[in-house]
Write an enzyme that holds these catalytic residues in place. Structure first.
Site: not given
Length: 391
Positions: A93, A106, A113, A117, A120, A352
């Site tokens: 994205e 962004c 990933c 985390c 996230c 975010c």
């Protein structure tokens, strides 16, 4: 058949070398850069100031191809999110955030990933693969000219640039996909391509210390560090990478980076998690950390406090607004510039920590999390966790 070279994969030096392989002079590379990155051209016949012989060579040996757009959504606040196909069942994205005096894009650098985390949702998808240079810079190429087209603005120098700032804060950890990320950065900065200043390009990292040092030498841009905790014990649980590169090492790397950075401060991003990292004591601990009172170096910085965007698997809640305000006040009273990030694109999951795309879960992380939940329900909430047992 010989595979076609995607010219989006080549930085200025690489494109010059490629033109040399075709028997062309170096100035042809600059012409190609301008046609591709300033005019958005993908058809070699449209590059009218190139010799016909060169256009013929390129037509059989090269291509200009960005990831295909799967979906395109615009939020009520003007934020625009594209879902892009990067093959093998993976998608990433890209988000455009319009503001009064700038337009920020962004960009993602990985499909999924590996850092995982806790707060996230991208990390909960697992990691699939690194993106190529063309897939990274292709997001900027696609977005700039899609935005111009939707507003009736012509490509090239006469048309007003829509994207003035780039942040590598999308899906993935940029410094774990180092070479393609740096090549894409060089294209963003080149005057014959996008001509962005180093101050207007920000790379966000969770703290890959050796690569922070390497980036300072290869292509130092503005840096943001996903901090999210005021001590190692807390950060180990929120950002697993901290176990390898603890806060003292991270602060030292940030201090070294500032010697080469275009800005004289590091931006520390801090996700506000209710009852986890948001007390006044945590804020005071942060002050000690960045001002060098905790034994490490003092790091000139500003803080960007991020209201958490909840998702079910995290088991976390967003700090309430009065708590965020009180936390910020402790930092500001210590003389640290502190902002609270305005939440944008909530209605299209573009905020975010919400970028998840349609990444194949190759690590089966969702399945493993479900199993862990089942075991904790059966054997107690501490199953699978390290706990201290008093003597």
């Amino acid at each position: 058949m010989t595979a076609l070279t995607n010219l989006l994969d080549l930085d200025p030096a690489q494109l010059t070398a490629y033109c040399g392989e075709l028997g062309e002079k170096p100035f042809r590379a600059k012409q190609l850069l301008r046609w591709i990155h300033q005019f958005g051209a993908h058809d070699f016949d449209a590059m009218t100031d190139l010799a016909k012989s060169l256009r013929d060579k390129l037509a059989t040996r090269a291509m200009i191809a960005a990831p295909a757009v799967i979906s395109d959504h615009t939020s009520t606040d003007g934020t625009r999110k594209w879902l892009l196909d990067v093959g093998q069942g993976n998608a990433v994205e890209t988000v455009f955030i319009p503001e009064e005096n700038r337009g920020t894009l962004c960009i993602s650098t990985q499909a999924g990933c590996a850092v995982n985390c806790r707060f996230c949702s991208t990390g909960k998808q697992g990691f699939s693969r690194n993106l190529t240079v063309g897939e990274i810079i292709g997001q900027l190429w696609m977005a700039e000219f899609e935005l111009r087209k939707s507003k009736g603005i012509e490509p090239g120098h006469k048309g007003e640039r829509q994207i003035t700032n780039v942040v590598m804060m999308g899906m993935g950890e940029p410094l774990l996909n180092y070479e393609p990320t740096v090549t894409a950065l060089k294209l963003m900065l080149d005057d014959n391509a996008y001509g962005l200043s180093r101050r207007r390009v920000t790379l966000s990292t969770s703290g890959v210390v050796p690569m922070i040092d390497k980036l300072s030498q290869d292509c130092a841009v503005a840096m943001a560090v996903s901090l999210h905790a005021s001590n190692d014990t807390l950060r180990d649980g929120l950002v697993p990478l901290n176990k390898k590169y603890p806060l003292r090492d991270l602060m030292a790397a940030c201090k070294r980076y500032l010697e080469f950075a275009p800005r004289d401060f590091i931006t520390f991003e801090y996700c506000m998690l209710d009852g986890v990292n948001d007390t006044d004591a945590h804020a005071r601990e942060l002050v000690a950390l960045v001002q060098g009172h905790a034994g490490g170096p003092a790091v000139p910085c500003k803080f960007n406090l991020i209201p958490f965007n909840p998702f079910p698997e995290s088991g976390l809640k967003r700090s309430n607004n009065p708590r965020i305000k009180a936390f910020a006040q402790v930092l500001m009273d210590a003389g640290i510039v502190t902002t609270v990030r305005k939440t944008r694109g909530d209605d299209i999951d573009a905020a975010c920590g919400q970028l998840a795309g349609e990444v194949q879960d190759r690590t089966r992380v969702q399945e493993r999390m479900q199993k862990m939940t089942e075991y904790q329900q059966k054997f107690g909430k501490n199953f699978g966790r390290i706990i201290e047992v008093s003597q």
